[in-house]
Motif scaffolding. Structure first.
Motif, short mmCIF file in Angstrom:
data_model
loop_
_atom_site.label_atom_id
_atom_site.label_comp_id
_atom_site.label_asym_id
_atom_site.label_seq_id
_atom_site.Cartn_x
_atom_site.Cartn_y
_atom_site.Cartn_z
N LEU A 405 0.82 -1.22 0.00
CA LEU A 405 0.00 0.00 0.00
C LEU A 405 0.85 1.26 0.00
N ASN A 406 2.17 1.10 0.12
CA ASN A 406 3.06 2.27 0.04
C ASN A 406 3.42 2.60 -1.40
N GLN A 407 2.98 1.78 -2.35
CA GLN A 407 3.25 2.02 -3.77
C GLN A 407 2.11 2.82 -4.39
N GLN A 408 2.47 3.87 -5.08
CA GLN A 408 1.48 4.74 -5.69
C GLN A 408 1.49 4.54 -7.21
N PHE A 409 0.29 4.39 -7.77
CA PHE A 409 0.14 4.24 -9.22
C PHE A 409 -0.78 5.35 -9.73
N THR A 410 -0.41 5.96 -10.85
CA THR A 410 -1.20 7.04 -11.45
C THR A 410 -1.68 6.60 -12.82
N CYS A 411 -2.94 6.85 -13.12
CA CYS A 411 -3.52 6.47 -14.42
C CYS A 411 -3.97 7.73 -15.15
N GLY A 421 -1.38 0.80 -3.79
CA GLY A 421 -1.34 -0.65 -3.69
C GLY A 421 -1.62 -1.31 -5.01
N ARG A 422 -0.90 -2.43 -5.23
CA ARG A 422 -1.03 -3.16 -6.48
C ARG A 422 -2.45 -3.69 -6.69
N ARG A 423 -3.07 -4.10 -5.60
CA ARG A 423 -4.40 -4.70 -5.69
C ARG A 423 -5.43 -3.69 -6.18
N ALA A 424 -5.43 -2.49 -5.59
CA ALA A 424 -6.36 -1.46 -6.02
C ALA A 424 -6.08 -1.01 -7.44
N PHE A 425 -4.79 -0.98 -7.81
CA PHE A 425 -4.43 -0.57 -9.17
C PHE A 425 -4.95 -1.56 -10.20
N GLU A 426 -4.78 -2.87 -9.97
CA GLU A 426 -5.26 -3.87 -10.93
C GLU A 426 -6.78 -3.91 -10.98
N ARG A 427 -7.42 -3.65 -9.86
CA ARG A 427 -8.87 -3.72 -9.83
C ARG A 427 -9.52 -2.53 -10.55
N HIS A 428 -8.81 -1.41 -10.61
CA HIS A 428 -9.43 -0.21 -11.18
C HIS A 428 -9.64 -0.33 -12.69
N PHE A 449 -5.22 -4.18 -23.10
CA PHE A 449 -4.83 -2.88 -22.57
C PHE A 449 -4.66 -2.92 -21.06
N PHE A 450 -4.49 -4.14 -20.52
CA PHE A 450 -4.28 -4.27 -19.08
C PHE A 450 -2.94 -3.65 -18.69
N GLU A 451 -2.95 -2.81 -17.67
CA GLU A 451 -1.80 -2.10 -17.13
C GLU A 451 -1.31 -0.99 -18.05
N VAL A 452 -2.07 -0.63 -19.09
CA VAL A 452 -1.74 0.54 -19.93
C VAL A 452 -2.43 1.74 -19.32
N THR A 453 -1.66 2.71 -18.86
CA THR A 453 -2.22 3.87 -18.15
C THR A 453 -2.01 5.18 -18.90
#
Length: 503
Positions: A405-411, A421-428, A449-453
């Motif tokens: 949860l310390n990892q931040q992902f921006t789309c 968190g990786r889990r929230a990122f993949e679920r979005h 297009f999975f993981e293409v942000t």
């Protein structure tokens, strides 16, 4: 010291007023969401039942059938033969009671504000989703496995469980069919009481007030003969006068003959020849004059029954017809709920295992958030700004690191939304925000297009996929040229060499 009748009356009136105040305060609350509104209705329904019970008790006291209230009032007025002796005797009892228990404290009135926070346990199955959808799986399995039922899927049953026109009279008068209707009707009434606690069943059934009169007049659809099986000449739409011999009836086939016999209440057993002979009897002989041994038990015409049996069959037919009418009424009341249930079932059947698990996790998070909503204003010491757990407290730091949860992902496709968190990122990628972003770009949101942000990456990938699917031809690279010596070049190289005078 036992409370007197007048004291019980005063206490009942006080309790009635308290319940009325709590009900008014409960309705003054601003509740939001289906769950909270349902809980409020359940609380109010419970207090209305208590209020009704107290009112019934007060009505019985004021009726004073045994004269106890009148006698007690007369004693307080000193109208007995001994003057005020009863009054002083009562005073002596009060003093003696307080002398024995000098340290008794006056009981405080219950806190009315605490009553508004009462937690209501609502019993709903998983498929009912808190009272939003119907769950008739049990009755569906009972229907498809019964003699009066037929093979169909759950969605078809949802859209036609109130349709009984294709069930033969023999089966409609059977005890198993009657038990099935009672069970189905009991569930529909129970669902209404649980989801509409302040509504009344009597109002739902108001349109059936004159049902018995319509039944006796033969105006109920499907029961014009009032259960007497007065059918002559026709057998499930087959005109028997068109057949001259038993052999011609045999030509109808075993299934058609069996269905026709069942529709008339005749026995369906035996060989094909025996069935055809039994059906051929109805050509020249009215059903009322046929021998009773040809009919299934409980399905003989009224003319062949004794007065007692006729009355019993009529009462059974009236009961079944009323049960069917009530089920039809509920199909009208639940018309919108049935449509929502169909959509929910279709979505559930089309969902993968991963999507079902994700949906359950999301519901669990929403329920936990709803339970902790009352504690949101309380200060929680959280210097590391860790996410909150189910108990409203920050989760342990080791769990925070374990789930990343310390990892931040921006789309960028989601408008620059951030996911921790990786889990929230993949679920979005399956959530509405990302789907709307892809739809705005004119790109399908599929697994390619999975993981293409990034928008630019998504467009380039979409262009590449289209070219690969269409088989695009690039002339400058794929078109070939040959010189005098037989050397092969692509178009771009050939033109460059030619301009230089080499070729």
């Amino acid at each position: 010291m036992a409370a007197t009748l007048l004291e019980q009356t005063r206490a009942a009136h006080e309790e009635c007023e308290r319940l009325e105040r709590i009900i008014v305060k409960d309705f003054d609350q601003d509740v939001k969401g289906h769950r909270e509104k349902l809980a409020q209705g359940q609380r109010v329904r419970r207090r209305l039942d208590e209020l009704q019970a107290l009112s019934t008790k007060l009505e019985r006291i004021y009726a004073d059938e045994d004269g106890a209230r009148k006698e007690e009032i007369a004693l307080l007025k000193g109208l007995d033969e001994h003057g005020f002796s009863a009054f002083y005797e009562r005073m002596k009892e009060v003093r003696e009671y307080h002398r024995r228990y000098p340290y008794l404290e006056v009981a405080e009135a219950p806190n009315e504000d605490e009553a508004l926070k009462e937690v209501v346990e609502m019993s709903f199955s998983g498929d009912e989703v808190g009272g939003r959808y119907l769950d008739v799986h049990e009755h569906f399995h009972q229907y498809v496995n019964a003699k009066f039922g037929k093979q169909l899927d759950y969605l078809e049953y949802l859209t036609s469980f109130w349709e009984v026109s294709d069930i033969s009279r023999q089966h409609r008068l059977s005890e198993s069919y009657r038990d099935y209707l009672k069970g189905l009707l009991g569930y529909l009434e129970s669902f209404y009481n649980r989801t509409q606690p302040l509504a009344s069943l009597s109002k739902v059934y108001a349109k059936l007030a004159d049902f018995e009169d319509k039944f006796e007049a033969g105006e109920v659809p499907g029961w014009s003969d009032k259960g007497a099986l007065n059918v002559d000449g026709l057998s499930n739409g087959i005109d028997m006068t068109a057949f001259a011999t038993v052999e011609e009836v045999e030509a109808l086939g075993p299934e058609a003959i069996k269905e026709s016999l069942a529709g008339l209440g005749l026995k369906t057993g035996g060989t094909l020849r025996q069935r055809a002979e039994r059906l051929f009897l109805t050509r020249d002989t009215p059903l009322a004059e046929l021998d009773r041994r040809h009919f299934v038990k409980g399905a003989a015409p009224a003319a062949l029954l004794s007065p007692e049996e006729r009355a019993r069959q009529h009462a059974a037919a009236l009961e079944v017809a009323l049960l069917e009418a009530k089920v039809r009424v509920w199909s009208e009341v639940y018309s919108s709920v049935i449509e929502d249930t169909k959509g929910y079932v279709e979505k559930k059947q089309a969902s993968t295992y991963e999507e079902l698990v994700a949906e359950q996790e999301q519901k669990a998070e929403e329920d936990a958030a709803a339970l902790d909503s009352d504690e949101e204003d309380e200060f929680v010491y959280n210097p590391l700004k860790l996410p909150m757990g189910w108990d409203g407290k920050p989760i342990p730091y080791w769990l925070y690191k374990l789930h990343g949860l310390n990892q931040q992902f921006t789309c960028e496709i989601c408008g620059g939304a951030e996911y921790w968190g990786r889990r929230a990122f993949e679920r979005h990628f399956k959530e509405w925000r990302h789907q709307n972003g892809m739809r705005a770009l004119g790109i399908p949101n599929n697994k390619n297009f999975f993981e293409v942000t990034q928008i630019s990456d998504a467009r380039e990938l979409w262009t590449s996929i289209q070219e690969r699917e269409l088989g695009g031809f690039k002339a400058d690279v794929e078109e070939e040229f040959e010189d005098k010596e037989g050397n092969v070049y692509d178009r771009r190289t050939y033109e460059d060499l030619k301009r230089q005078g080499i070729l």
